[in-house]
Design a protein around this motif. Structure first.
Motif, mmCIF file in Angstrom:
data_model
loop_
_atom_site.group_PDB
_atom_site.id
_atom_site.type_symbol
_atom_site.label_atom_id
_atom_site.label_comp_id
_atom_site.label_asym_id
_atom_site.label_seq_id
_atom_site.Cartn_x
_atom_site.Cartn_y
_atom_site.Cartn_z
ATOM 1 N N SER A 105 -1.084 7.598 3.603
ATOM 2 C CA SER A 105 -1.225 8.248 2.298
ATOM 3 C C SER A 105 -2.279 9.350 2.340
ATOM 4 C CB SER A 105 -1.586 7.223 1.226
ATOM 5 O OG SER A 105 -2.777 6.530 1.566
ATOM 6 N N GLN A 106 -3.333 9.175 3.132
ATOM 7 C CA GLN A 106 -4.361 10.204 3.270
ATOM 8 C C GLN A 106 -3.920 11.298 4.229
ATOM 9 O OE1 GLN A 106 -8.230 8.569 4.174
ATOM 10 N NE2 GLN A 106 -8.012 6.904 2.693
ATOM 11 N N ALA A 151 -1.567 14.141 2.789
ATOM 12 C CA ALA A 151 -2.026 14.830 1.574
ATOM 13 C C ALA A 151 -1.529 16.264 1.471
ATOM 14 C CB ALA A 151 -3.550 14.796 1.503
ATOM 15 N N LYS A 193 6.071 13.768 1.439
ATOM 16 C CA LYS A 193 5.213 12.669 1.900
ATOM 17 C C LYS A 193 6.003 11.422 2.279
ATOM 18 C CE LYS A 193 1.219 14.250 -0.806
ATOM 19 N NZ LYS A 193 1.780 15.591 -1.023
ATOM 20 N N THR A 194 7.303 11.432 2.019
ATOM 21 C CA THR A 194 8.123 10.261 2.335
ATOM 22 C C THR A 194 8.367 10.116 3.830
ATOM 23 O OG1 THR A 194 10.271 11.401 2.206
ATOM 24 C CG2 THR A 194 9.322 10.579 0.141
ATOM 25 N N SER A 207 2.817 4.514 3.679
ATOM 26 C CA SER A 207 2.128 4.804 2.425
ATOM 27 C C SER A 207 3.050 4.368 1.293
ATOM 28 C CB SER A 207 1.832 6.297 2.315
ATOM 29 O OG SER A 207 3.018 7.011 1.987
ATOM 30 N N PRO A 208 2.563 4.336 0.064
ATOM 31 C CA PRO A 208 3.463 4.015 -1.056
ATOM 32 C C PRO A 208 4.634 4.979 -1.158
ATOM 33 C CG PRO A 208 1.178 3.808 -1.748
ATOM 34 C CD PRO A 208 1.153 4.412 -0.367
ATOM 35 N N ALA A 209 4.491 6.189 -0.578
ATOM 36 C CA ALA A 209 5.554 7.193 -0.676
ATOM 37 C C ALA A 209 6.536 7.153 0.480
ATOM 38 C CB ALA A 209 4.930 8.592 -0.758
ATOM 39 N N THR A 210 6.209 6.448 1.566
ATOM 40 C CA THR A 210 7.065 6.461 2.754
ATOM 41 C C THR A 210 8.451 5.915 2.440
ATOM 42 O OG1 THR A 210 5.133 6.155 4.183
ATOM 43 C CG2 THR A 210 7.285 5.729 5.152
ATOM 44 N N ARG A 238 1.312 -3.331 2.788
ATOM 45 C CA ARG A 238 0.358 -2.595 1.960
ATOM 46 C C ARG A 238 -0.731 -2.012 2.842
ATOM 47 N NH1 ARG A 238 -4.340 -4.056 -0.882
ATOM 48 N NH2 ARG A 238 -4.097 -6.254 -0.320
ATOM 49 N N GLU A 239 -1.107 -0.767 2.574
ATOM 50 C CA GLU A 239 -2.192 -0.145 3.324
ATOM 51 C C GLU A 239 -3.489 -0.926 3.106
ATOM 52 O OE1 GLU A 239 -1.068 4.568 3.649
ATOM 53 O OE2 GLU A 239 -2.128 3.913 1.844
#
Length: 315
Positions: free
Chosen positions: A121-122, A125, A130-131, A153-156, A180-181
């Motif tokens: 997720s970082q 950025a 971001k998926t 990440s939550p977006a992957t 979860r990260e």
């Protein structure tokens, strides 16, 4: 995923992890292997050609001459199906890198980071999509150890996770989806928890560095190669399983948890522990470590195969 003979993999970064992954891919790609390495060091090609063969068993003839050494990032990633980054553990560098990779990579290329602790997720950025990014964290040395921690990440995209799992499972690796990260992911958190208590026990004078390693190597080390902590202690509880284990010695477990060492980097234990490690081990022979680890994994696979072959056929 592309067919095996068409699969093109690009590795970014030729440090220890990057070269270990190169050795793995060269051992699992059909001939001729379509493997490209990109590294920013000025003598990248000479360095890679000299050091990559060290990651193969001495008796092997590694196909390292087939590796393409790219001289620019666009050249390295433009036609790759998989792009795997093993660069410095620096957030800014990774953010800038993935933004550039995204511009030049194909739309369906898998984008993997081998980071030890910087979340996807970082890293993503500065990316438009971001998926696409997924952390694929190995356990060192990655050309030998089966584990890959897949940390989205939550977006992957779930499709990226699934394609990545399929890739590694087809190569007899163990890709575990971390849901979860979390700081340090899972394998290192477990290892570092043991390391912290080990440092506490040495610093408190309970055991020496060598004695503590001897305890691990002759007890939980072999046991955990066969069964992880939950399975081990579930077996230790007899017919009542894990519940029975805690019923029998739960008070002792809690007493150990309550008495666990509280040590932090910089507390002053370093001189004592580091000196003992240098005295006992000097420079560790990693070739010996890798040879024994390979053999251990081979034995485990042999025994698992026997278990499957001995299983009764379904009627």
């Amino acid at each position: 995923m592309e067919s095996e003979r068409e699969l093109r993999i690009t590795l970014i970064g030729a440090g220890t992890i990057g070269l270990a992954f190169a050795a793995f891919h060269l051992s699992h790609l059909p001939a001729p292997p379509h493997l490209t390495i990109y590294d920013t060091r000025p003598n990248a090609e000479d360095y890679i050609r000299a050091n990559l063969p060290k990651f193969f068993p001495k008796a092997a003839t590694p196909p390292t001459s087939a590796v393409k050494i790219a001289t620019s990032l666009p050249e390295a990633v433009s036609n790759a199906h998989i792009i795997q980054e093993s660069g410095p553990e620096n957030l800014q560098i990774k953010q800038e890198l993935w933004a550039q990779v995204e511009k030049h990579a194909t739309k369906d290329a898998l984008l993997w980071s081998s980071t030890s602790g910087i979340p996807a997720s970082q890293q993503a950025a500065n990316m438009q999509d971001k998926t696409r990014l997924l952390v694929v964290h190995p356990y060192n040395p990655p050309h030998i150890m089966p584990l890959l921690e897949l940390v989205p990440s939550p977006a992957t995209s779930p499709a990226v996770i699934q394609r990545t799992q399929d890739f590694w499972r087809a190569r007899n690796r163990v890709p575990i989806h971390i849901h979860r990260e979390t700081t340090g992911f899972v394998a290192n958190r477990l290892a570092f928890a043991l390391l912290r208590e080990a440092i506490h026990l040495v610093d408190a004078g309970v055991v020496s560095v060598a004695e503590l390693d001897g305890i691990v190597e002759s007890s939980m080390g072999p046991r955990w190669a066969v069964a992880g902590p939950f399975k081990s202690y579930h077996a230790g509880g007899g017919p009542a399983g894990l519940e029975g284990f805690f019923g029998n010695i739960g008070e002792t477990v809690q007493a150990c948890w309550s008495d666990a060492g509280s040590v932090n980097v910089g507390d002053g234990w370093e001189d004592k522990v580091f000196a003992q490690a240098r005295e006992v081990y000097g420079t560790v022979d990693v070739a010996e470590r890798d040879r024994i680890t390979r053999r251990l994994l081979e034995v485990l696979e042999e025994e698992k195969g026997k278990k499957l072959s001995d299983a009764p056929l379904e009627s």
